[in-house]
Motif scaffolding. Structure first.
Motif, PDB file in Angstrom:
ATOM      1  N   ILE A 203      10.443  11.695  -0.342  1.00  0.00           N
ATOM      2  CA  ILE A 203      10.232  11.072  -1.653  1.00  0.00           C
ATOM      3  C   ILE A 203      10.182   9.554  -1.499  1.00  0.00           C
ATOM      4  O   ILE A 203       9.328   8.889  -2.087  1.00  0.00           O
ATOM      5  N   ALA A 204      11.078   9.010  -0.695  1.00  0.00           N
ATOM      6  CA  ALA A 204      11.093   7.558  -0.454  1.00  0.00           C
ATOM      7  C   ALA A 204       9.760   7.113   0.141  1.00  0.00           C
ATOM      8  O   ALA A 204       9.197   6.087  -0.262  1.00  0.00           O
ATOM      9  N   PHE A 205       9.242   7.881   1.075  1.00  0.00           N
ATOM     10  CA  PHE A 205       7.959   7.559   1.703  1.00  0.00           C
ATOM     11  C   PHE A 205       6.836   7.592   0.679  1.00  0.00           C
ATOM     12  O   PHE A 205       6.011   6.684   0.600  1.00  0.00           O
ATOM     13  N   TRP A 206       6.790   8.647  -0.142  1.00  0.00           N
ATOM     14  CA  TRP A 206       5.734   8.779  -1.148  1.00  0.00           C
ATOM     15  C   TRP A 206       5.793   7.660  -2.178  1.00  0.00           C
ATOM     16  O   TRP A 206       4.767   7.203  -2.658  1.00  0.00           O
TER      17      TRP A 206
ATOM     18  N   ILE B 140      15.724   3.787   2.139  1.00  0.00           N
ATOM     19  CA  ILE B 140      16.053   5.058   1.477  1.00  0.00           C
ATOM     20  C   ILE B 140      17.128   4.864   0.404  1.00  0.00           C
ATOM     21  O   ILE B 140      17.186   5.609  -0.560  1.00  0.00           O
ATOM     22  N   ARG B 141      17.952   3.830   0.542  1.00  0.00           N
ATOM     23  CA  ARG B 141      19.014   3.627  -0.463  1.00  0.00           C
ATOM     24  C   ARG B 141      18.433   3.346  -1.857  1.00  0.00           C
ATOM     25  O   ARG B 141      19.067   3.624  -2.861  1.00  0.00           O
ATOM     26  N   ILE B 142      17.207   2.807  -1.897  1.00  0.00           N
ATOM     27  CA  ILE B 142      16.540   2.589  -3.190  1.00  0.00           C
ATOM     28  C   ILE B 142      16.245   3.933  -3.840  1.00  0.00           C
ATOM     29  O   ILE B 142      16.433   4.114  -5.038  1.00  0.00           O
ATOM     30  N   THR B 143      15.827   4.888  -3.050  1.00  0.00           N
ATOM     31  CA  THR B 143      15.466   6.213  -3.558  1.00  0.00           C
ATOM     32  C   THR B 143      16.699   7.013  -3.952  1.00  0.00           C
ATOM     33  O   THR B 143      16.614   7.902  -4.790  1.00  0.00           O
ATOM     34  N   GLN B 144      17.849   6.694  -3.377  1.00  0.00           N
ATOM     35  CA  GLN B 144      19.060   7.454  -3.677  1.00  0.00           C
ATOM     36  C   GLN B 144      19.481   7.319  -5.136  1.00  0.00           C
ATOM     37  O   GLN B 144      20.254   8.130  -5.625  1.00  0.00           O
ATOM     38  N   VAL B 145      18.937   6.346  -5.862  1.00  0.00           N
ATOM     39  CA  VAL B 145      19.192   6.238  -7.302  1.00  0.00           C
ATOM     40  C   VAL B 145      18.761   7.533  -7.981  1.00  0.00           C
ATOM     41  O   VAL B 145      19.438   8.040  -8.871  1.00  0.00           O
ATOM     42  N   TYR B 146      17.629   8.090  -7.538  1.00  0.00           N
ATOM     43  CA  TYR B 146      17.145   9.345  -8.112  1.00  0.00           C
ATOM     44  C   TYR B 146      18.095  10.488  -7.800  1.00  0.00           C
ATOM     45  O   TYR B 146      18.338  11.349  -8.642  1.00  0.00           O
ATOM     46  N   LEU B 147      18.638  10.492  -6.590  1.00  0.00           N
ATOM     47  CA  LEU B 147      19.562  11.541  -6.191  1.00  0.00           C
ATOM     48  C   LEU B 147      20.813  11.508  -7.068  1.00  0.00           C
ATOM     49  O   LEU B 147      21.269  12.541  -7.552  1.00  0.00           O
ATOM     50  N   HIS B 148      21.340  10.303  -7.320  1.00  0.00           N
ATOM     51  CA  HIS B 148      22.525  10.177  -8.182  1.00  0.00           C
ATOM     52  C   HIS B 148      22.202  10.613  -9.609  1.00  0.00           C
ATOM     53  O   HIS B 148      23.004  11.288 -10.242  1.00  0.00           O
TER      54      HIS B 148
ATOM     55  N   GLU C  82       0.831  -1.191   0.000  1.00  0.00           N
ATOM     56  CA  GLU C  82       0.000   0.000   0.000  1.00  0.00           C
ATOM     57  C   GLU C  82       0.870   1.246   0.000  1.00  0.00           C
ATOM     58  O   GLU C  82       1.843   1.345   0.727  1.00  0.00           O
ATOM     59  N   ARG C  83       0.496   2.205  -0.845  1.00  0.00           N
ATOM     60  CA  ARG C  83       1.196   3.479  -0.901  1.00  0.00           C
ATOM     61  C   ARG C  83       0.186   4.581  -0.619  1.00  0.00           C
ATOM     62  O   ARG C  83      -0.932   4.538  -1.116  1.00  0.00           O
ATOM     63  N   CYS C  84       0.596   5.548   0.147  1.00  0.00           N
ATOM     64  CA  CYS C  84      -0.261   6.676   0.489  1.00  0.00           C
ATOM     65  C   CYS C  84       0.446   7.941   0.002  1.00  0.00           C
ATOM     66  O   CYS C  84       1.568   8.219   0.411  1.00  0.00           O
ATOM     67  N   THR C  85      -0.213   8.683  -0.887  1.00  0.00           N
ATOM     68  CA  THR C  85       0.388   9.889  -1.441  1.00  0.00           C
ATOM     69  C   THR C  85      -0.438  11.103  -1.042  1.00  0.00           C
ATOM     70  O   THR C  85      -1.622  11.186  -1.369  1.00  0.00           O
TER      71      THR C  85
END
Length: 161
Positions: A107-110, A116-124, A19-22
């Motif tokens: 962003i990781a939460f959304w 969070i390391r999965i989301t860091q791909v976007y940061l790179h 489940e994702r909550c945005t």
């Protein structure tokens, strides 16, 4: 979709039934509320239901996206060369949030990422885009171009802080 209360938000089931909550902005919440009234679905839990009132299947979402990309290509022919899928829209949203200086943990939460390391791909990727833009820029007023390299004294000073 929940409007009002502690803030408008959309709950979705994603891959592996996660489940994702945005959260939604006030303006987006108002637009979606008007959409539900116009579509005659006020009180519905499905924002975009299928013709039977149930959830859209992933292949249906893909087919609808393709239809709209074909229409958009008439105004923007460069879309013809791009691979656009629902997941690409997620990536685009994440990059837009980064460019708007939204914290990476938010962003990781959304996005529903557990780590969070999965989301860091976007940061790179975001930093790589900036680096590429800097590499294409020209020096100002005839100054020497290239990347700034700090001297040993400056680095030693910064290390001592």
């Amino acid at each position: 979709m929940v409007l009002g209360g502690r803030g408008a938000h959309v709950r979705c089931l994603g891959k592996r039934r996660k489940e994702r909550c945005t959260p939604l902005t006030r303006q987006t919440g108002q637009l979606l509320q008007a959409w539900l009234q116009e579509a005659g679905q006020e009180g519905s839990t499905k924002l975009f239901p299928n013709i039977h009132g149930g959830p859209l299947r992933p292949d249906t979402v893909q087919r609808l996206l393709v239809r709209h990309v074909i229409t958009a290509t008439l105004q923007c022919p460069s879309l013809n060369c791009k691979r656009i899928a629902p997941h690409v829209l997620r990536h685009s949203a994440a990059m837009e949030l980064l460019q708007a200086s939204v914290d990476i943990s938010v962003i990781a939460f959304w996005l529903g990422h557990e780590w969070i390391r999965i989301t860091q791909v976007y940061l790179h990727a975001h930093l790589a885009l900036r680096e590429a833009a800097l590499a294409r820029s020209k020096p100002f007023n005839g100054q020497k171009g290239g990347r700034y390299k700090a001297g040993d004294r400056l680095l030693a000073f910064l290390d001592a802080l």
